[in-house]
Design a protein around this motif. Structure first.
Motif, short mmCIF file in Angstrom:
data_model
loop_
_atom_site.label_atom_id
_atom_site.label_comp_id
_atom_site.label_asym_id
_atom_site.label_seq_id
_atom_site.Cartn_x
_atom_site.Cartn_y
_atom_site.Cartn_z
N ALA A 104 -3.43 -2.45 -3.26
CA ALA A 104 -3.28 -3.17 -2.00
C ALA A 104 -4.64 -3.65 -1.51
O ALA A 104 -4.77 -4.75 -0.96
CB ALA A 104 -2.63 -2.29 -0.95
N PHE A 105 -5.66 -2.82 -1.73
CA PHE A 105 -7.00 -3.23 -1.27
C PHE A 105 -7.48 -4.45 -2.05
O PHE A 105 -8.07 -5.38 -1.48
CB PHE A 105 -7.98 -2.07 -1.42
CG PHE A 105 -9.33 -2.40 -0.87
CD1 PHE A 105 -9.56 -2.35 0.49
CD2 PHE A 105 -10.37 -2.78 -1.70
CE1 PHE A 105 -10.80 -2.66 1.01
CE2 PHE A 105 -11.60 -3.10 -1.19
CZ PHE A 105 -11.82 -3.03 0.16
N ARG A 106 -7.24 -4.42 -3.35
CA ARG A 106 -7.64 -5.61 -4.13
C ARG A 106 -6.87 -6.84 -3.68
O ARG A 106 -7.41 -7.94 -3.57
CB ARG A 106 -7.39 -5.35 -5.62
CG ARG A 106 -8.62 -4.77 -6.23
CD ARG A 106 -8.44 -4.35 -7.64
NE ARG A 106 -7.76 -5.33 -8.49
CZ ARG A 106 -7.40 -5.06 -9.73
NH1 ARG A 106 -7.65 -3.87 -10.24
NH2 ARG A 106 -6.79 -5.96 -10.46
N ARG A 153 -1.70 5.07 -6.72
CA ARG A 153 -2.56 3.93 -7.03
C ARG A 153 -2.33 2.76 -6.08
O ARG A 153 -3.07 1.79 -6.08
CB ARG A 153 -2.30 3.48 -8.47
CG ARG A 153 -2.85 4.43 -9.48
CD ARG A 153 -2.30 4.15 -10.85
NE ARG A 153 -0.90 4.54 -10.94
CZ ARG A 153 -0.20 4.53 -12.05
NH1 ARG A 153 -0.75 4.15 -13.16
NH2 ARG A 153 1.07 4.88 -12.07
N ALA A 168 0.81 -1.22 0.00
CA ALA A 168 0.00 0.00 0.00
C ALA A 168 0.84 1.26 0.00
O ALA A 168 0.35 2.32 -0.39
CB ALA A 168 -0.92 0.01 1.22
N PRO A 195 -2.62 2.20 -2.79
CA PRO A 195 -3.62 1.71 -1.83
C PRO A 195 -4.71 0.88 -2.49
O PRO A 195 -5.16 -0.12 -1.93
CB PRO A 195 -4.18 2.99 -1.22
CG PRO A 195 -3.10 3.97 -1.34
CD PRO A 195 -2.40 3.64 -2.62
N PHE A 196 -5.13 1.28 -3.68
CA PHE A 196 -6.20 0.51 -4.31
C PHE A 196 -5.72 -0.89 -4.70
O PHE A 196 -6.42 -1.88 -4.48
CB PHE A 196 -6.74 1.25 -5.53
CG PHE A 196 -7.86 0.51 -6.20
CD1 PHE A 196 -8.99 0.14 -5.48
CD2 PHE A 196 -7.80 0.17 -7.54
CE1 PHE A 196 -10.02 -0.55 -6.07
CE2 PHE A 196 -8.83 -0.52 -8.14
CZ PHE A 196 -9.94 -0.88 -7.41
#
Lengths: 92, 124, 502, 162, 498, 81
Positions: free
Chosen positions: C164-166, C159, C154, C161-162
Motif C-alpha cells: 500500500a505504501f508503494r 505485506r 493496506a 501495508p508495504f
C-alpha cells in the motif's frame, strides 16, 4: 528520467506567461474566445455575492464549495483510513 | 535577459524543488525519506500555483476599500489561493495516511529500510 | 428547472452520505454499515442507470453546483461518457457490497463500519472524478478515491501495508503530475473548467505549456491506470489486500483512470492534435500493447489465483489503452465497451476468488482439485463463464470488445495491435484453462474410475451463502447478456459519446 | 508520546496554552470572513490544542477533550453539516450548495450566503479538528495486535532466533 | 429453378435452440439416467422435425431467415436456412438421432463416467453445429464455431487421463488459434466490404484487395476453418482426439466438428470469396495443393496405423480434403461432389466408427491385428463395416461412389488430370487400409471369439441403419428428403451468381 | 526589495529541502522538513497568499510536524541514507 522531466518542465515554463504579468490568461477578464475568466470575476463580485470581504473564503465556501466539501471528505477519509490501518477495532 | 530571469527564476527554483522531491521519492531507500520527498514535491506544486496567482503591484485578495474591486489588476488572483488551501489539506491527509502505513510496516517488519524490508518479505 | 437535472448530483451524493453515516451508527448495530453501503450504492446505481437512459435520450446534463455557472463555479457534466462510467462504477460497487455481507466481518472484524465507509468513499471519489467538469475538482476527488484505495489495500496480510505504501508513493506521484499538468493548462488557458479548456486550446494554436500539461496529465493518470511500464504497484497491491478490498478496487479503480485519459485526450484536446501533433495516443496504444503481452505472460507464471488475476488486470488495462491508442471511433467503442466488460468480468472473478478463499482458506492454484466443482458448483460455473469471457470467446461479452478493437486495428492498418490482441487471447487461454482443468478434471494422469466416482459422491456441497452467491452468479450471467446486447449498448450508449473530432 | 509529562510546569503551561490556541482557533473560524482564516485553519488550530494536551497530559487524561472513539463519528457529523447544508438548498429548489436559494424572510441573498458560509465553516472546523486528532491518536496508540517486530526483524515476545 | 426469396421464420432459431434448451433438463435429471436420455432423444427428434419442416421451403428456393438480434454494430445474429445449410443441418440432425441411440448403448455398455456431462456437451455441440449450418453471416458462423469448440472440449477430455487432457489442450490450442484468425479475417472483410452476410457467389469482388492481401486473407480464413476440417498440416489434433469415447469420435469426426470445418471451407469458397475471386487470384490452386497433399499423405499414414480408431481418423483427414478439393475445382460438378461427399462420408464414416465402437465395447479390441475372426462372432457389425469400407473406396452400390463420381467428373471438366489422379490413387489407398480389416474379420480364423455374440442392439441397430442408409442413398439419391436436389440447388446458387 | 526576500526564502527552501533529504537522523530530518514547510509558508505570504501561508504554517508545519515526530517515535530514528 529526472533530467527528461526537468527538460520537459523547463521547456514548458519558458513558454509560459511571465510571472506577475497581469495580462496572463489567468488574470485577464476574458479569455481568448471571449468567455469570462473566473479570477477576475471573483475579485469583482465576491463582496456583492456574499457580503464577505475575504475573497478566498467566498470562493472556498460558496463558489467552489464542492471542492471544499471534497477537501473535508479527504480529511475524513484520512481519519477513517488511519483507523482502518492501525486500529484493531473501531470501538473498544 | 535580467528581465527574463526576473520573470522566470521562481519557476526554475520550483522545478528544482520538484526534482529534489521526485528524487527523494524515487531514489531514497528509507521510507520516511520518501515521505519527506513527497512533502517537498507537493509543496513545490502548491508554490507553482501560488506563483501563478502572483501579479505585480497587486494586493492580497481581501477586499480593501482603498482599491476598487472592479479592476482585477488591483488584487491577486484568489482562485489559485483557494485551490491551494485545498491542496495543502489534501497533502496533509496523504502524509497522515503515509505515516500510518509506515507505522504498520514497522510493526510488521521492524524496519523502514526498503532493501532490508524486501529481504525480510522475501524470506517469509 | 427540471427535476431530472438533479440526477447528476443524485449519483454523486449517496456514496458520500453513506460513507459519513456508516461510521456514526453505534457499535451494536452490527449490520448497519453493510445495509448503508448496499442501500446507498444501490441508490447511486439506480440514479446512474436513470442518468444513462436520460442522457441517451435527451443529451447531456450540465449541473451547476452552488448555482454558479462555470467557470466561476464547478459543474457536473453528465454526458453519455460519464453516465456510462458512473453506471459501471456504481453497479460493480453495488454487487460487491452485497457480496461483502459475510466476508467483511470475517476479514476486518470490528472495523466493518470503517471498511464500508472507506469503500464508499472510494466509490464516491471515483464517481466524482467521472462526473466533475472541473480539472481541480477532479484532483480532489482523485485524492479521495486514492486515499481510500490505499487504506483498502493496506488491510490484508503482513505485506499489505508495504504494498500500500508503494501504491501511495506512486499514486501520489501520479496525482501530483496530474496537478502539475493542470497548473500548466490553467496558466495557459486561464480556466480550470474542462469545457473552457476545450474551447481555448484550439484558439491558442500550438501551445507548449498546454501540450506539456496534457503529457503530464497522461503520465500521471497512466500511473493510476497501471499502464505499462507504470504497473509495478498493482500486482502486489491487489494480491496482499483482503479479497473484498481487491474485489472493490480492481474492477473500477483503473477504469476511472482510463476515463480521465479519454476525457483528456479526446474531449479536452483536439483528437487530431493529440493523434498527430504529439503522437501521444500512439504511444499510449503501444504501451498498452506491451502491457497486454507482459501482463499475460506474468499471469501465466503465477501460482496464486489472486495474483494471476492481478496481472491479468495489467493486461486488460492494456486493451483499454490500446483502444485509446487507436484514436478512432471503433477504437473508442472497443475501449469503452471493454471497460464495462472487464469491470464485470474482474468483479466476478475476484468475487469467485473471495468465495474460494472464504471456503478453502487459500487460493493456491496448485492445490485446486476437482472436488472444488462439487463443493461449489455455482461459483465454479461463474468462474468458467468469466474465464471464457476473459479469453474472449463468443458469445460472452469479452469477445465483442475485442471484436471492435480488432476492427479498429484493421481500419488503422495497425497489424501490431492486431497481432497483440490475437496472441494475448491465446495467452489468456493458457492461464485460465490451467485453472479450469484443475477445477473440473482429475489431473494426476490416471483415468477417472469408480473409485473417483465414489470419492466424488462422498464430497459434500459447501456452496457459499446466498449473499455471496447471488452477486457472483448474477455478474457471470450478465456477461452473457452483455455479450448478446452489445450492439444495443454500442448504438444507444457508446455511439453518442464519441466526440465529433474523432 | 502519550504518557503524562513528569513536569508540573509543562502540564500547567500547556493547559493554558492549549486553551489559548483553541480560543484562537474559534476566532479564526468566525473571523474567516474578514481576514485570512476559516474552517481549516481554525480546525487545525483546535486540533493543535488537543494534540498539545494529548502530549503533555497524556492520552488518557485528555480524552475528555475529544475522545478517541468519538473522533471519527464527530468528523462525520462535521462533514454532514457541510453536506447537509447542500441538501437543504436542494430542498428549497436550488442547486446543490446554492445557499442563496434558501429564503430567509427579511434577509438579502448575499447575507444568506454569508451565514451559509459561516455554518459551513463550522462544519469544516469540527470535521478537520476531530479527523486530525483521530489520525494522531491512531498513530501514537500502542500496537493493538501485539505482534510488533523489533528492529532486528524478530517478533516481540518470541525469543530471538539463533 | 425458382429465384431465391427469403421469408422470416423462427424455425431455424428453434432448431438451434432446442438442444440447448435440453441441457438444463439433462443436468437436472443427472441422477435419473433414463429420464436424462429421454431428454436427449426428445431433443434430437424435435430438432430433426424442425429441420424437416424447413425442407419444403428450401427445396423451392425459399430461404427461411431469422434475425435474433444485432450482435455487433451493423452485424446481426442471423440464421438463414438456405439450401446448402439445410443440406448440412439435415445430415447432422438426422445422424444425431442415430448417434444418441448408439451413445446410450455405448456409454452404458462401457460403464463410462460422467455421462451427464457427456450428454449435455453433446447437446450443446449439436446446437452449435446446426447454428453453423444456418449461419447467415460470418460473425454468426464464428460464434457458433467457437461454441462448438468449447462444447466439444469436454467430450475430448472425457476420460480425464493424461493423454486425453493433452489431446484436449492440443485441440483447444488449434481450434482457438483458428477461431482467432477467423475473427481477424472477418474484421478485415468487414472493414473492406462493410458486410459479412454470406452471399452466393461471394462477398468479395476482384480488385477489392491486392493480390497479396487476398491471399493472406484466404490463408487466414482457410486456416480458421481448415483446423476443424483437418486439412494438413493442421490435422494433428484429430487423431489425438481419438482418445474420446467412440460415439464422440463418430459424431465429432464424421459429422459435427470436422464437417463444420469443411462446411466452412465450402462456405468460404462459395459464399465469401466466390468462384470468380478464387480463380482470379489462384486461390483454388492453393487450396487444391493442400487438399491433394492431405488426401495422399493422410491415406498413406492411415495404412500404417495399427489402432483401428486412429486408422479411421486418418482416413477422415483424407476424406475431408475430398470436399475441400471439390470446392477448389470451382465448377458445379466439383461443388456438387464436395457437398455430396459431406453427406456420404458422414454416413459411411459414422458406420465405420459405430462398428469400431461396438468392437471396443463388446470385444475390447482396438488394434487391427487383434480382429482375426471377429467377423464371425459379430457378423452384422462386420457386414456394416464392409459396406462402409466399400463406400469409402468408391465401389458403386454404396453412396461414396456417387460423390466420387461427381468429383471425378468435376476434375475432368476442369481439365485437372492431376486431381483426377489424386482421387484415383486415394481410392486404391482407401481399399488398402480398410479391406485388411474386413479380411481379418471374416477370413482369418481365430478361436478367440467363438463364444462372443453380437453387440448390444442399441449399437447394432444404429450401425446397420447407417450402413443401409449408405447403400440406399446411392441408389436413390433423392429418396431421403431430396438431399441431392438440395445440393444441386445450392451449387446452382453459387455458380449462377458468379 | 520584495524580490530579495523572495530570493533568500527560495535559497532557504532549497537548503532545507536538501537537508531534510540528506540528514541521517530522522528526527533532524523531521525538523528540517518542518523548517522547509515553514519557509514555504513565509514564501506564500511574501507572494501575497496570506490564506495559503497561514494554512501552510498551521497545518503543514504544525500538524505535520507533530505527526512526523509521532511517527518517528513509533518507528526508528536512524536511517541509512
Amino acid at each position: 528520467m529526472l533530467l527528461l522531466f526537468t527538460g520537459l518542465l523547463v521547456y514548458a515554463t519558458i513558454h509560459l506567461p511571465a510571472r506577475g504579468d497581469p495580462e496572463a490568461p489567468m488574470h485577464r477578464k476574458e479569455n481568448v474566445v471571449g468567455d469570462p475568466v473566473a479570477g477576475a470575476y471573483f475579485i469583482g463580485n465576491a463582496y456583492r455575492d456574499a457580503a464577505t470581504p475575504n475573497m478566498v473564503t467566498v470562493i472556498l465556501a460558496d463558489y467552489r464549495s464542492v471542492d471544499t466539501l471534497g477537501e473535508v471528505i479527504v480529511v475524513f477519509t484520512a481519519g477513517v483510513c488511519c483507523l482502518l490501518i492501525l486500529r484493531r477495532r473501531m470501538y473498544d | 535577459m535580467i528581465e527574463f530571469l526576473h520573470s522566470y527564476y521562481a519557476y526554475w527554483a520550483i522545478i528544482l524543488l520538484l526534482v529534489i522531491g521526485l528524487y527523494g521519492m524515487l531514489v531514497k531507500t528509507n521510507l520516511m525519506k520518501k515521505v519527506i520527498g513527497m512533502i517537498i514535491f507537493q509543496n513545490a506544486i502548491i508554490l507553482l500555483f501560488v506563483a501563478a496567482a502572483f501579479k505585480w503591484d497587486a494586493t492580497v485578495p481581501v477586499l480593501d476599500p482603498a482599491y476598487p474591486s472592479e479592476d482585477p489588476v488591483n488584487y491577486l488572483n484568489p482562485l489559485p489561493h483557494t485551490l491551494m488551501l485545498t491542496a495543502i489539506v489534501v497533502g496533509v491527509a496523504i502524509v497522515g495516511v503515509a505515516f500510518a502505513l509506515l507505522i504498520a510496516i514497522y510493526r510488521n517488519y521492524g524496519t523502514l529500510e526498503e532493501p532490508v524490508l524486501m529481504e525480510r518479505m522475501r524470506s517469509e | 428547472m427540471e427535476a431530472w437535472v438533479h440526477l447528476a448530483v443524485a449519483i454523486l451524493l449517496p456514496a458520500f452520505f453513506g460513507a459519513l453515516v456508516a461510521v456514526i451508527f453505534p457499535a451494536r448495530w452490527r449490520n448497519a454499515p453493510w445495509v448503508t453501503a448496499v442501500i446507498t450504492s444501490g441508490l447511486a446505481f439506480a440514479a446512474s442507470v436513470a442518468g444513462l437512459v436520460y442522457t441517451a435520450s435527451r443529451g447531456e446534463v450540465r449541473y451547476y453546483l452552488g448555482g454558479w455557472e462555470p467557470p466561476m463555479g464547478i459543474e457536473l457534466v453528465m454526458d453519455p461518457l460519464s453516465a456510462f462510467f458512473c453506471a459501471v462504477v456504481t453497479g460493480m460497487a453495488f454487487f460487491v457490497f452485497i457480496h461483502g455481507k459475510t466476508v467483511v466481518p470475517r476479514e476486518t472484524p470490528g472495523k466493518e463500519a470503517a471498511f464500508y465507509s472507506t469503500a464508499l468513499l472510494l466509490v464516491g471519489g471515483l464517481l466524482g472524478i467521472v462526473l466533475t467538469g472541473d480539472l481541480f475538482n477532479l484532483y480532489v476527488f482523485l485524492e479521495i478515491s486514492s486515499l481510500a484505495g490505499y487504506a483498502l489495500v493496506a488491510i490484508g496480510d503482513r505485506r499489505a501495508p508495504f504494498s500500500a505504501f508503494r501504491y501511495l508513493i506512486l499514486g501520489t506521484i501520479g496525482a501530483s503530475f496530474y496537478l502539475l499538468g493542470v497548473a500548466f493548462i490553467a496558466m495557459e488557458t486561464g480556466s480550470f473548467n474542462m469545457g473552457d479548456v476545450a474551447r481555448v486550446v484550439p484558439a491558442l494554436g500550438d501551445s507548449a505549456p498546454a501540450t506539456v500539461g496534457l503529457i503530464l496529465i497522461v503520465f500521471g493518470i497512466g500511473l493510476k491506470m497501471a499502464l505499462f511500464p507504470m504497473h509495478g504497484w498493482l500486482s502486489d497491491a491487489y494480491t496482499y489486500a483482503t479479497s473484498t478490498s481487491t474485489a472493490i478496487i480492481a474492477p473500477i479503480g483503473t477504469k476511472v483512470a482510463a476515463y480521465v485519459l479519454l476525457r483528456g485526450c479526446f474531449y479536452m484536446f483536439d483528437p487530431d492534435f493529440v493523434r498527430e501533433g504529439i503522437p501521444l495516443t500512439t504511444i499510449i496504444g503501444y504501451l498498452g500493447a506491451v502491457g497486454i503481452i507482459w501482463g499475460s505472460v506474468l499471469a501465466i507464471a503465477q501460482s496464486d489465483l489472486k495474483r494471476m488475476l492481478a496481472f491479468s488486470s495489467v493486461s486488460q488495462v492494456g486493451y483499454i489503452a490500446l483502444g485509446v491508442g487507436l484514436a478512432s471511433p471503433l477504437g473508442m467503442i472497443g475501449a469503452v465497451l471493454h471497460t464495462l466488460n472487464h469491470a464485470v468480468m474482474k468483479a466476478c472473478l475476484f468475487l469467485v476468488n473471495t468465495n474460494i478463499l472464504s471456503r478453502f482458506g487459500h487460493t493456491d492454484i496448485r492445490r485446486f482439485d476437482r472436488t472444488f466443482r462439487i463443493r461449489m458448483p455455482w461459483t465454479m460455473a461463474a468462474f468458467t463463464l468469466a474465464a471464457i469471457s476473459m479469453i474472449g470467446l463468443p458469445p460472452t461479452a469479452g469477445f465483442f470488445s475485442k471484436w471492435y478493437l480488432v476492427l479498429g486495428s484493421w481500419e488503422n492498418a495497425n497489424y501490431v495491435f492486431l497481432g497483440v490482441i490475437l496472441v494475448s487471447s491465446l495467452l489468456n487461454v493458457v492461464y485460465f484453462f490451467r485453472v479450469l482443468e484443475k477445477i473440473y478434471l482429475r489431473t494426476d494422469g490416471e483415468p477417472y474410475d469408480e473409485k473417483n466416482e465414489r470419492e466424488d459422491a462422498a464430497v459434500e456441497r459447501e456452496e457459499s451463502p446466498a449473499s455471496m452467491l447471488f452477486p457472483t452468479v448474477f455478474l457471470a450471467a450478465s456477461l452473457l447478456v452483455l455479450g448478446l446486447a452489445n450492439a444495443f449498448i454500442v448504438t444507444y450508449f457508446i455511439r453518442p459519446m464519441i466526440p465529433s473530432g474523432l | 508520546m502519550t504518557n503524562p509529562s513528569e513536569s508540573v510546569i509543562i502540564v500547567v503551561v500547556s493547559r493554558a496554552l492549549a486553551r489559548l490556541i483553541q480560543l484562537f482557533g474559534i476566532y479564526v473560524i468566525i473571523h474567516g470572513h474578514y481576514s485570512p482564516g476559516g474552517g481549516f485553519q481554525g480546525g487545525a488550530l483546535l486540533a493543535a490544542g488537543v494534540l498539545l494536551l494529548r502530549m503533555t497530559e497524556g492520552g488518557r487524561a485528555s480524552q475528555s477533550e475529544v475522545s478517541t472513539e468519538a473522533a471519527i463519528p464527530l468528523a462525520a457529523v462535521g462533514a454532514l453539516i457541510f453536506a447537509g447544508a447542500g441538501l437543504v438548498t436542494l430542498a428549497f429548489g436550488g442547486h446543490y450548495m446554492d445557499y442563496g436559494a434558501v429564503p430567509v424572510p427579511g434577509v438579502e441573498e448575499p447575507v444568506v450566503r454569508y451565514y451559509g458560509i459561516l455554518l459551513v465553516e463550522f462544519g469544516i472546523g469540527l470535521a478537520v479538528m476531530t479527523a486530525l486528532v483521530a489520525i494522531f491518536d491512531d498513530m501514537v496508540a500502542p500496537d493493538p495486535y501485539g505482534n510488533a517486530v523489533d528492529a532486528a526483524g524478530d517478533r516481540a515476545g518470541t525469543p530471538p532466533k539463533l | 429453378m425458382p429465384l431465391t426469396e427469403t421469408y422470416s421464420s423462427s424455425l431455424p432459431f428453434w432448431a438451434v435452440a432446442v438442444s440447448l434448451l435440453a441441457v438444463p433438463a439433462i443436468l437436472w435429471s443427472a441422477r435419473k439416467p433414463n429420464l436424462r436420455e429421454f431428454w436427449t432423444l426428445l431433443a434430437a427428434a424435435i430438432k430433426f422435425g424442425l429441420v424437416l419442416a424447413l425442407l419444403p421451403g428450401a427445396k423451392e428456393g425459399r430461404v427461411a431467415e431469422f434475425v435474433l438480434l444485432e450482435i455487433a454494430e451493423g452485424i446481426e445474429l442471423s440464421l438463414r436456412a438456405d439450401a446448402f445449410g439445410m443440406f448440412f443441418a439435415l445430415i447432422a440432425s438426422g445422424l444425431w438421432i442415430l448417434t444418441s441411440f448408439y451413445s446410450i448403448g455405448y456409454m452404458r455398455g462401457h460403464h463410462e463416467k460422467k455421462q451427464t456431462r457427456y450428454f449435455a456437451s453433446f447437446a450443446v455441440s449439436l446446437s452449435a453445429t446446426i447454428g453453423i449450418a444456418f449461419s447467415g453471416n460470418l460473425l454468426t458462423f464464428i460464434i457458433f464455431y467457437e461454441l462448438l469448440t468449447l462444447a466439444t472440449y469436454p467430450l475430448v477430455i472425457h476420460s480425464e487421463n493424461r493423454e486425453a487432457i493433452r489431446a484436449g489442450r492440443q485441440y483447444l490450442a488449434y481450434a482457438l488459434t483458428a477461431g482467432l484468425l477467423m475473427v481477424a479475417g472477418a474484421a478485415w472483410i468487414y472493414g473492406t466490404t462493410g458486410t459479412l452476410d454470406f452471399t452466393p457467389g461471394g462477398i468479395l469482388e476482384e480488385g477489392m484487395l491486392s493480390a497479396g492481401g487476398m491471399r493472406i486473407l484466404f490463408f487466414m480464413l482457410m486456416i480458421g476453418v481448415g483446423v476443424k476440417g483437418g486439412i494438413m498440416p493442421l490435422h494433428s489434433w484429430l487423431p489425438n482426439a481419438m482418445v474420446a469415447p467412440t460415439p464422440v469420435s463418430a459424431l465429432l469426426h464424421a459429422v459435427a466438428v470436422v464437417k463444420s470445418g469443411v462446411f466452412g471451407v465450402v462456405r468460404m469458397a462459395g459464399f465469401v470469396f466466390g468462384p470468380d475471386v478464387m480463380a482470379a487470384y489462384d486461390l483454388n490452386t492453393i487450396l487444391a495443393v493442400f487438399a491433394g497433399f492431405t488426401i495422399i499423405v493422410a491415406s498413406v499414414i492411415a495404412l500404417r496405423q495399427e489402432n483401428l480408431k486412429r486408422r479411421l481418423a486418418y482416413s477422415t483427414v483424407a476424406h475431408l480434403s475430398y470436399i475441400a478439393m471439390g470446392a477448389a475445382l470451382l465448377n458445379s460438378e466439383g461443388f456438387t461432389g464436395g457437398m455430396l461427399h459431406i453427406s456420404t462420408h458422414a454416413t459411411m464414416k459414422i458406420t465405420l466408427f459405430f462398428c469400431a465402437g461396438a468392437i471396443i465395447v463388446h470385444a475390447h479390441k482396438e488394434n487391427v491385428s487383434d480382429l482375426d475372426g471377429l467377423g464371425r462372432a459379430m457378423p452384422w457389425t462386420f457386414a456394416a463395416f464392409t459396406i462402409g469400407a466399400m463406400g469409402l473406396t468408391g465401389v458403386p452400390p454404396v453412396n461414396g461412389f456417387l460423390s466420387k463420381w461427381f468429383l471425378c467428373l468435376g476434375s475432368i471438366e476442369a481439365g485437372q488430370w492431376l486431381v483426377l489422379g489424386v482421387f484415383l490413387v486415394s481410392g486404391l489407398l482407401n481399399a488398402a487400409y480398410l479391406f485388411p480389416v474386413v479380411y481379418r474379420g471374416f477370413f482369418r480364423s481365430s478361436d478367440k471369439f467363438r463364444k462372443l455374440g453380437e453387440a448390444s442392439p442399441f449399437m447394432v441397430v444404429p450401425l446397420c441403419a447407417t450402413a443401409v442408409l449408405s447403400v440406399v442413398f446411392c441408389l436413390f439419391p433423392n429418396l431421403f428428403f431430396g438431399l441431392f436436389d438440395l445440393a444441386t440447388a445450392a451449387v446452382e446458387g453459387i455458380m449462377k451468381a458468379s | 526589495m520584495n524580490w530579495l526576500v523572495e530570493l533568500v526564502l527560495f535559497i532557504l527552501l532549497l537548503t532545507t529541502a536538501v537537508l531534510a533529504l540528506s540528514v541521517r537522523d530522522l528526527l533532524a530530518a523531521a525538523a528540517a522538513a518542518t523548517a522547509f514547510t515553514f519557509t514555504m509558508a513565509l514564501l506564500f505570504v511574501s507572494m501575497g497568499a496570506i490564506d495559503v501561508g497561514f494554512t501552510e504554517a498551521v497545518v503543514g508545519a504544525g500538524i505535520v510536524g507533530v505527526y512526523f515526530i509521532a511517527a518517528v517515535f513509533q518507528t526508528s530514528r536512524r536511517t541509512r541514507d
